[in-house]
Design an enzyme around this catalytic site. Structure first.
Site, PDB file in Angstrom:
ATOM      1  N   TYR A 164      22.344  49.444  40.387  1.00 13.99           N
ATOM      2  CA  TYR A 164      23.127  50.067  41.451  1.00 13.99           C
ATOM      3  C   TYR A 164      22.562  49.682  42.807  1.00 13.99           C
ATOM      4  CZ  TYR A 164      27.114  52.979  40.598  1.00 13.99           C
ATOM      5  OH  TYR A 164      28.397  53.377  40.356  1.00 13.99           O
ATOM      6  N   GLU A 222      24.372  50.187  46.103  1.00 13.99           N
ATOM      7  CA  GLU A 222      25.276  50.571  47.202  1.00 13.99           C
ATOM      8  C   GLU A 222      24.598  50.346  48.544  1.00 13.99           C
ATOM      9  OE1 GLU A 222      26.231  54.566  46.062  1.00 13.99           O
ATOM     10  OE2 GLU A 222      28.196  53.974  45.300  1.00 13.99           O
ATOM     11  N   ASP A 279      43.765  33.527  54.669  1.00  8.97           N
ATOM     12  CA  ASP A 279      43.478  33.852  53.275  1.00  8.97           C
ATOM     13  C   ASP A 279      43.330  32.531  52.537  1.00  8.97           C
ATOM     14  OD1 ASP A 279      43.399  34.470  50.632  1.00  8.97           O
ATOM     15  OD2 ASP A 279      45.116  35.835  50.650  1.00  8.97           O
ATOM     16  N   THR A 327      38.905  33.921  47.465  1.00  5.53           N
ATOM     17  CA  THR A 327      38.356  34.182  46.134  1.00  5.53           C
ATOM     18  C   THR A 327      37.226  33.188  45.913  1.00  5.53           C
ATOM     19  OG1 THR A 327      39.783  32.581  45.026  1.00  5.53           O
ATOM     20  CG2 THR A 327      40.615  34.840  45.200  1.00  5.53           C
ATOM     21  N   LYS A 357      38.496  30.211  42.272  1.00  5.34           N
ATOM     22  CA  LYS A 357      39.561  29.206  42.168  1.00  5.34           C
ATOM     23  C   LYS A 357      38.948  27.830  42.445  1.00  5.34           C
ATOM     24  CE  LYS A 357      43.045  32.741  43.014  1.00  5.34           C
ATOM     25  NZ  LYS A 357      44.107  33.283  43.894  1.00  5.34           N
ATOM     26  N   ARG A 381      34.547  35.056  39.013  1.00  2.00           N
ATOM     27  CA  ARG A 381      35.677  35.821  39.526  1.00  2.00           C
ATOM     28  C   ARG A 381      35.178  36.767  40.622  1.00  2.00           C
ATOM     29  NH1 ARG A 381      40.450  35.875  37.938  1.00  2.00           N
ATOM     30  NH2 ARG A 381      39.755  34.275  36.490  1.00  2.00           N
TER      31      ARG A 381
HETATM   32  C1  LIG Z   1      44.552  34.601  44.093  1.00  5.38           C
HETATM   33  C2  LIG Z   1      44.886  35.075  45.442  1.00  5.38           C
HETATM   34  C3  LIG Z   1      44.504  36.360  45.869  1.00  5.38           C
HETATM   35  C4  LIG Z   1      43.974  37.422  44.942  1.00  5.38           C
HETATM   36  O1  LIG Z   1      42.829  37.148  44.242  1.00  5.38           O
HETATM   37  P1  LIG Z   1      42.406  38.066  42.995  1.00  5.38           P
HETATM   38  O2  LIG Z   1      40.997  37.672  42.748  1.00  5.38           O
HETATM   39  O3  LIG Z   1      43.352  37.737  41.895  1.00  5.38           O
HETATM   40  O4  LIG Z   1      42.511  39.494  43.411  1.00  5.38           O
HETATM   41  C5  LIG Z   1      44.723  36.693  47.200  1.00  5.38           C
HETATM   42  N1  LIG Z   1      45.319  35.845  48.051  1.00  5.38           N
HETATM   43  C6  LIG Z   1      45.744  34.623  47.657  1.00  5.38           C
HETATM   44  C7  LIG Z   1      46.394  33.723  48.656  1.00  5.38           C
HETATM   45  C8  LIG Z   1      45.549  34.201  46.346  1.00  5.38           C
HETATM   46  O5  LIG Z   1      45.988  33.008  45.972  1.00  5.38           O
END
Ligand SMILES: *Cc1c(COP(=O)(O)O)cnc(C)c1O
Length: 419
Positions: free
Chosen positions: A54, A56, A201, A228, A231, A237
């Protein structure tokens, strides 16, 4: 392949599922553009004792004792993340990309404030204001889109007109299903003109940016990036939020992630992020990122040659959005199912101005991050695209295709490390 000795002894049912998934990943060809394969080192970190801890708070400022190693890995992850993206500040605690976006919104907005983001049917993400998310009960989402679906050009004049009208607090770039790059300079100029923060994003393209194969929004004055880590960045993840230079914004984001939104950070995941960022800082990751794009271009060439309509006419990044309904007379769901039977995994996807419904749309979305990690180059990628289209046009039966998929997979084993 992982060693599941203890699970095998103690839990036959879960063991069966885990070896099943391993075998599925080894045998098949993964074309979902948001998936990738992590290194054995990242997997080891994910399975480490830090899952017990933990922590936090943030390094040096925690609510629990025993933090010397937790602080060590989180500091490493933060420093490496800043390095990768040339950022002033990094928060590596968001559990995923959606969590990162939610924390970012709550850090920067009051209820009722407006976000101007990309139309979801033009490639934006659920968290950019889809009515099924709770976010739309709190914030006001307005959309811009493409001027020309055949080239992918964004309508910046329209963006400016809407921005002047709705006065957004955030001008949001970023997407899940858009195969081109934004004109960051124009977007930042519009944000400045209306007094909005420019937020990217980068969930999908983070690895391409980190590897120098795509532009870095921070170089064009973006204030914040969310992303993320699993990817194209090829880590565990998870999510993260970076701030270009404002300490004030960074403080708001830290407060928003914890205690605003989350509880204890997942320290095993943060250790795995640190390992993955270390891998992405190596020169070999630059080669990887460039190859991802070359491979996607090679697949797009095949689609073009065979008369398959691609939204935006092709690709400049790692993904392709193809109109299989318009080109081949099969729906996205049918295509997904046919390819699944042959061992090729991708997903059905809405296309801009889709004439069909979300559960059975006109398009399929596919990309090259995972096959590039397996060592596929342009010729392999072109071969995979030909094979895909042979299955979809029924030029090749599923049994023959499956044998070819397995041969390709065998020739390109999933690596345990990347150098
Ligand atoms: C995949 C994605 C997310 C969300 O990611 P998660 O890990 O699935 O919550 C947010 N924004 C964009 C543009 C994405 O492609």
């Amino acid at each position: 392949m992982s060693d599941y000795r203890h699970i095998q002894e103690e839990d036959a049912s879960v063991y069966e599922a885990l070896v099943g998934e391993d075998a599925r990943e080894v045998r098949g060809l993964e074309l979902i553009p948001s998936e990738n394969y992590v290194s054995a080192a990242v997997k080891e970190a994910m399975a480490s004792s830090l899952t017990n801890k933990y922590s936090e708070g943030y390094p040096g400022k925690r609510y629990y004792g025993g933090q010397e190693y937790a602080d060590q890995v989180e500091t490493l992850a933060i420093e490496r993340a800043k390095n990768l993206f040339n950022a002033g500040y990094a928060n590596v605690q968001p559990l995923g990309g959606a969590n990162a976006n939610i924390a970012m919104y709550f850090a920067l907005l009051e209820p009722g404030d407006t976000v101007l983001g990309m139309d979801l049917s033009h490639g934006g993400h659920l968290t950019h204001g889809h009515p099924v998310t709770y976010l739309t009960k709190i914030f006001n989402f307005v959309r811009y889109g493409m001027k020309d679906i055949e080239t992918g050009e964004i309508d910046y004049d329209e963006m400016l007109r809407i921005a002047k009208e709705v006065k957004p607090k955030i001008l949001l770039a970023g997407y899940s299903a858009y195969p081109r790059e934004f004109d960051y300079e124009k977007l930042v100029a519009i944000a400045r003109e209306v007094g909005a923060l420019a937020v990217m994003d980068a969930a999908h393209i983070a690895g391409l940016t980190a590897g120098g194969a795509a532009k870095n929004p921070f170089d064009y004055g973006f204030d914040i990036m969310t992303m993320t880590t699993h990817k194209t960045l090829r880590g565990p993840r998870g999510g993260m939020i970076l701030t270009r230079e404002s300490e004030e914004l960074a403080k708001k984001i830290d407060k928003s992630v914890f205690p605003g939104l989350q509880g204890g950070p997942h320290m095993h995941q943060i250790a795995a992020k640190a390992v993955a960022f270390g891998e992405a800082l190596r020169p070999s990751f630059k080669t990887y990122a460039a190859q991802v794009i070359k491979n996607a271009s090679a697949m797009a060439e095949v689609c073009k040659a065979r008369g398959v309509r691609m939204i935006t006419g092709g690709t400049s990044n790692h993904l392709i959005l193809a109109d299989v309904y318009g080109s081949l007379g099969i729906t996205g769901a049918e295509a997904e199912k046919m390819l699944d039977a042959a061992g090729i995994t991708l997903n059905k996807n809405m296309i801009a101005n889709d004439v069909r419904a979300p559960m059975d749309p006109s398009g399929i979305r596919f990309g090259t991050p995972a096959i590039t990690t397996r060592g596929c180059a342009e010729t392999d990628s072109a071969q995979i695209a030909e094979l895909m289209l042979d299955v979809l046009t029924k030029a090749k039966d599923v049994t023959t295709a499956k044998i070819e998929v397995e041969a390709l997979s065998e020739a390109h084993p999933i690596p345990e490390s990347f150098d």
